[in-house]
Design a protein around this motif. Structure first.
Motif, PDB file in Angstrom:
ATOM      1  N   THR A   1       0.664   2.222  17.383  1.00 48.89           N
ATOM      2  CA  THR A   1       0.271   4.230  16.820  1.00 48.89           C
ATOM      3  C   THR A   1       0.272   4.191  15.552  1.00 48.89           C
ATOM      4  OG1 THR A   1       1.057   4.419  19.205  1.00 48.89           O
ATOM      5  CG2 THR A   1       1.492   6.281  17.933  1.00 48.89           C
ATOM      6  N   ILE A   2       1.054   3.553  14.180  1.00 45.25           N
ATOM      7  CA  ILE A   2       1.519   3.459  13.605  1.00 45.25           C
ATOM      8  C   ILE A   2      -0.019   3.189  12.263  1.00 45.25           C
ATOM      9  CG2 ILE A   2       2.721   3.115  10.965  1.00 45.25           C
ATOM     10  CD1 ILE A   2       5.681   3.382  13.048  1.00 45.25           C
ATOM     11  N   PHE A   3      -0.568   1.345  13.035  1.00 45.34           N
ATOM     12  CA  PHE A   3      -1.113   1.514  12.160  1.00 45.34           C
ATOM     13  C   PHE A   3      -2.672   2.043  12.164  1.00 45.34           C
ATOM     14  CE2 PHE A   3      -5.101  -1.166  11.199  1.00 45.34           C
ATOM     15  CZ  PHE A   3      -4.338  -2.491   9.959  1.00 45.34           C
ATOM     16  N   PHE A   4      -3.298   2.529  13.274  1.00 44.65           N
ATOM     17  CA  PHE A   4      -3.622   3.870  13.517  1.00 44.65           C
ATOM     18  C   PHE A   4      -3.621   4.849  12.407  1.00 44.65           C
ATOM     19  CE2 PHE A   4      -5.902   7.618  16.059  1.00 44.65           C
ATOM     20  CZ  PHE A   4      -6.542   7.258  15.683  1.00 44.65           C
ATOM     21  N   GLY A   5      -2.764   5.062  12.404  1.00 44.57           N
ATOM     22  CA  GLY A   5      -2.558   6.741  11.130  1.00 44.57           C
ATOM     23  C   GLY A   5      -2.686   6.387   9.601  1.00 44.57           C
ATOM     24  N   MET A   6      -1.926   5.362   9.701  1.00 46.11           N
ATOM     25  CA  MET A   6      -2.574   4.369   8.414  1.00 46.11           C
ATOM     26  C   MET A   6      -3.811   4.558   7.713  1.00 46.11           C
ATOM     27  SD  MET A   6      -2.894   1.890   6.821  1.00 46.11           S
ATOM     28  CE  MET A   6      -2.606   0.533   7.621  1.00 46.11           C
ATOM     29  N   ALA A   7      -4.516   3.717   8.728  1.00 46.88           N
ATOM     30  CA  ALA A   7      -5.750   3.085   8.965  1.00 46.88           C
ATOM     31  C   ALA A   7      -6.605   4.010   8.602  1.00 46.88           C
ATOM     32  CB  ALA A   7      -6.681   2.461  10.129  1.00 46.88           C
ATOM     33  N   THR A   8      -6.413   5.886   9.716  1.00 45.50           N
ATOM     34  CA  THR A   8      -7.696   6.850   9.269  1.00 45.50           C
ATOM     35  C   THR A   8      -6.816   7.570   8.016  1.00 45.50           C
ATOM     36  OG1 THR A   8      -6.104   7.818  10.636  1.00 45.50           O
ATOM     37  CG2 THR A   8      -7.986   7.450  11.969  1.00 45.50           C
ATOM     38  N   ASP A   9      -5.949   7.316   7.485  1.00 46.17           N
ATOM     39  CA  ASP A   9      -5.473   8.312   5.820  1.00 46.17           C
ATOM     40  C   ASP A   9      -6.155   7.431   5.009  1.00 46.17           C
ATOM     41  OD1 ASP A   9      -5.289  10.747   7.200  1.00 46.17           O
ATOM     42  OD2 ASP A   9      -2.943  10.141   5.471  1.00 46.17           O
TER      43      ASP A   9
ATOM     44  N   ASP B   1      -3.171  10.247  11.379  1.00 48.18           N
ATOM     45  CA  ASP B   1      -2.187  10.491  10.780  1.00 48.18           C
ATOM     46  C   ASP B   1      -1.105  11.431  11.242  1.00 48.18           C
ATOM     47  OD1 ASP B   1      -0.634   9.650   8.781  1.00 48.18           O
ATOM     48  OD2 ASP B   1      -0.712  11.498   7.254  1.00 48.18           O
ATOM     49  N   CYS B   2      -1.894  12.554  11.624  1.00 47.19           N
ATOM     50  CA  CYS B   2      -0.736  13.790  12.161  1.00 47.19           C
ATOM     51  C   CYS B   2      -0.383  13.326  13.468  1.00 47.19           C
ATOM     52  CB  CYS B   2      -1.560  15.163  11.932  1.00 47.19           C
ATOM     53  SG  CYS B   2      -1.007  16.043  13.131  1.00 47.19           S
ATOM     54  N   ILE B   3      -1.397  12.386  14.439  1.00 52.84           N
ATOM     55  CA  ILE B   3      -1.119  12.079  15.889  1.00 52.84           C
ATOM     56  C   ILE B   3      -0.018  10.864  15.782  1.00 52.84           C
ATOM     57  CG2 ILE B   3      -1.834  11.254  17.579  1.00 52.84           C
ATOM     58  CD1 ILE B   3      -2.752  14.257  17.549  1.00 52.84           C
ATOM     59  N   SER B   4      -0.551  10.323  14.940  1.00 53.66           N
ATOM     60  CA  SER B   4       0.384   8.755  14.541  1.00 53.66           C
ATOM     61  C   SER B   4       1.481   9.088  14.626  1.00 53.66           C
ATOM     62  CB  SER B   4      -0.039   7.926  14.000  1.00 53.66           C
ATOM     63  OG  SER B   4      -1.449   7.364  14.677  1.00 53.66           O
ATOM     64  N   SER B   5       2.102  10.232  13.629  1.00 58.11           N
ATOM     65  CA  SER B   5       2.924  10.472  13.131  1.00 58.11           C
ATOM     66  C   SER B   5       4.561  11.192  14.057  1.00 58.11           C
ATOM     67  CB  SER B   5       3.321  11.308  11.624  1.00 58.11           C
ATOM     68  OG  SER B   5       2.682  10.516  10.441  1.00 58.11           O
ATOM     69  N   CYS B   6       3.000  11.982  14.538  1.00 62.20           N
ATOM     70  CA  CYS B   6       4.035  13.177  15.608  1.00 62.20           C
ATOM     71  C   CYS B   6       5.119  10.969  17.102  1.00 62.20           C
ATOM     72  CB  CYS B   6       3.242  14.161  16.339  1.00 62.20           C
ATOM     73  SG  CYS B   6       3.188  15.625  15.041  1.00 62.20           S
ATOM     74  N   ILE B   7       3.888  11.109  17.090  1.00 63.58           N
ATOM     75  CA  ILE B   7       4.337  10.168  18.497  1.00 63.58           C
ATOM     76  C   ILE B   7       5.054   9.315  17.866  1.00 63.58           C
ATOM     77  CG2 ILE B   7       3.482   8.202  20.166  1.00 63.58           C
ATOM     78  CD1 ILE B   7       0.369   9.234  19.974  1.00 63.58           C
ATOM     79  N   GLY B   8       4.964   8.564  16.645  1.00 65.87           N
ATOM     80  CA  GLY B   8       5.792   7.858  16.152  1.00 65.87           C
ATOM     81  C   GLY B   8       7.251   8.652  15.730  1.00 65.87           C
ATOM     82  N   LEU B   9       7.257   9.732  15.487  1.00 63.14           N
ATOM     83  CA  LEU B   9       8.802  10.575  15.307  1.00 63.14           C
ATOM     84  C   LEU B   9       9.318  10.360  17.001  1.00 63.14           C
ATOM     85  CD1 LEU B   9       7.428  12.897  13.206  1.00 63.14           C
ATOM     86  CD2 LEU B   9       9.414  11.099  12.677  1.00 63.14           C
ATOM     87  N   SER B  10       8.519  10.401  18.062  1.00 64.88           N
ATOM     88  CA  SER B  10       8.592  11.016  19.723  1.00 64.88           C
ATOM     89  C   SER B  10       9.986   8.930  19.744  1.00 64.88           C
ATOM     90  CB  SER B  10       7.580  10.392  20.610  1.00 64.88           C
ATOM     91  OG  SER B  10       6.930   9.914  20.536  1.00 64.88           O
ATOM     92  N   TYR B  11       9.361   8.087  19.631  1.00 60.35           N
ATOM     93  CA  TYR B  11      10.016   6.903  19.815  1.00 60.35           C
ATOM     94  C   TYR B  11      11.617   6.762  19.195  1.00 60.35           C
ATOM     95  CZ  TYR B  11       4.756   5.014  19.879  1.00 60.35           C
ATOM     96  OH  TYR B  11       3.647   4.831  20.133  1.00 60.35           O
TER      97      TYR B  11
END
Length: 327
Positions: free
Chosen positions: A159-167, A33-43
């Motif tokens: 990317t976002i699905f991955f973060g959501m799925a992990t948390d 979730d942490c990783i996906s959130s950061c990358i999502g903000l980079s978009y």
């Protein structure tokens, strides 16, 4: 979970427009979730065509996030006063600078925007979007990306699905009030995210050593509070022998919480001679975030942790005592 309000979107968009560059930072020992959130903000930074760096102290222990480690740095580049004044700091999946860990450089003094979903977050103001009812920070980020940039690309959706799925433990931790989560997830699938492939990325590729270490943790596990609590631990010698990469604590929690009568699990790892990491998990009504807070940590009602001074032999009895009060 709550829908991000038009006012919150406006505030975040203004924050992006009012800075020339950005630092995007997540908590130490990052998860998906942490990783996906950061990358999502980079978009979003890409959308505004503004430079950014993604900061994380690591370590990238989890096998499913190793491939993202090269996208992050633990070193803040030198900035003169003008550059610092025009740079915005975005912290996601936590709300305190100290939770970012050991960063080479001074992160204090930057104009900061915080995006978080942890119950223990205690900040407020126009430069915050905090929703403890959201099961993942990246679900908040998803709404910002969609509102500001438009429809997600396939890469962004994955990317976002991955973060959501992990948390969410691949939806296992969701409850009857999760309608909006599934609506958002459907938009990710519409954009091209493949649930089967992402599940394989999350659960596959575990090192053999993690399974050996898991066996040791299970062998040491003991029940307390009339069988409602399971506790176990990892020593510094265990870490030296089996390594710290690709650890699979989620499997431990899942196995123990599946035992009849067990309502909570507490795990203690000795990191140094004088410090430990605590991992706390529960189901139903047991709020482990309140227990984590007593040891300087926090998190969610059913999943929390802490980094604290002490040793296994002294911390375990204290943890058991706290759990005995609520179980």
């Amino acid at each position: 979970m709550k829908i991000v309000s038009p006012e919150q979107i406006k505030n975040f968009k203004s924050f992006m427009e009012n800075h020339e560059s950005f630092i995007i930072a997540g908590h130490k020992e990052p998860d998906g979730d942490c990783i996906s959130s950061c990358i999502g903000l980079s978009y979003i930074a890409d959308y505004f065509k503004k430079p950014y760096i993604m900061i994380n102290a690591g370590p990238f222990k989890r096998s499913e996030i190793k491939k993202y480690s090269s996208m992050f740095t633990d070193t803040l580049p030198f900035m003169n006063k003008q550059e610092r004044d025009s740079c915005g700091l975005i912290i996601t999946d936590c709300s305190e600078i100290q939770r970012l860990g050991e960063i080479d450089g001074d992160l204090k003094g930057f104009d900061t925007f915080i995006i978080d979903h942890h119950k223990t977050a205690d900040v407020q103001g126009d430069n915050t979007i905090i929703d403890p009812s959201s099961p993942a920070a990246c679900l908040i980020v998803q709404q910002l990306v969609e509102a500001i940039t438009g429809q997600l690309t396939k890469e962004q959706a994955e990317t976002i699905f991955f973060g959501m799925a992990t948390d969410t433990g691949y939806f296992r931790f969701l409850t009857e009030d999760s309608r909006e989560v599934f609506l958002q997830t459907s938009r990710l699938v519409d954009a091209g995210a493949n649930p089967r492939i992402i599940y394989q990325d999350m659960t596959g590729g575990k090192p053999w050593s993690t399974r050996k270490l898991l066996g040791i943790m299970l062998d040491r596990a003991e029940r307390h509070a009339e069988g409602k609590l399971v506790v176990t631990y990892e020593t510094m010698e265990d870490t030296r022998r089996y390594g710290s990469e690709g650890r699979d604590s989620d499997a431990l929690y899942s196995l123990m919480l599946a035992v009849e009568g067990v309502e909570a699990v507490a795990f203690v790892r000795q990191d140094t001679e004088h410090t430990c990491t605590l991992g706390l998990r529960s189901k139903d009504s047991c709020d482990v975030s309140l227990i984590a807070a007593k040891f300087g940590g926090g998190g969610h009602k059913n999943a929390s942790g802490a980094s604290t001074e002490g040793r296994i032999e002294t911390l375990l009895p204290l943890l058991i005592k706290e759990f005995m009060k609520v179980l």
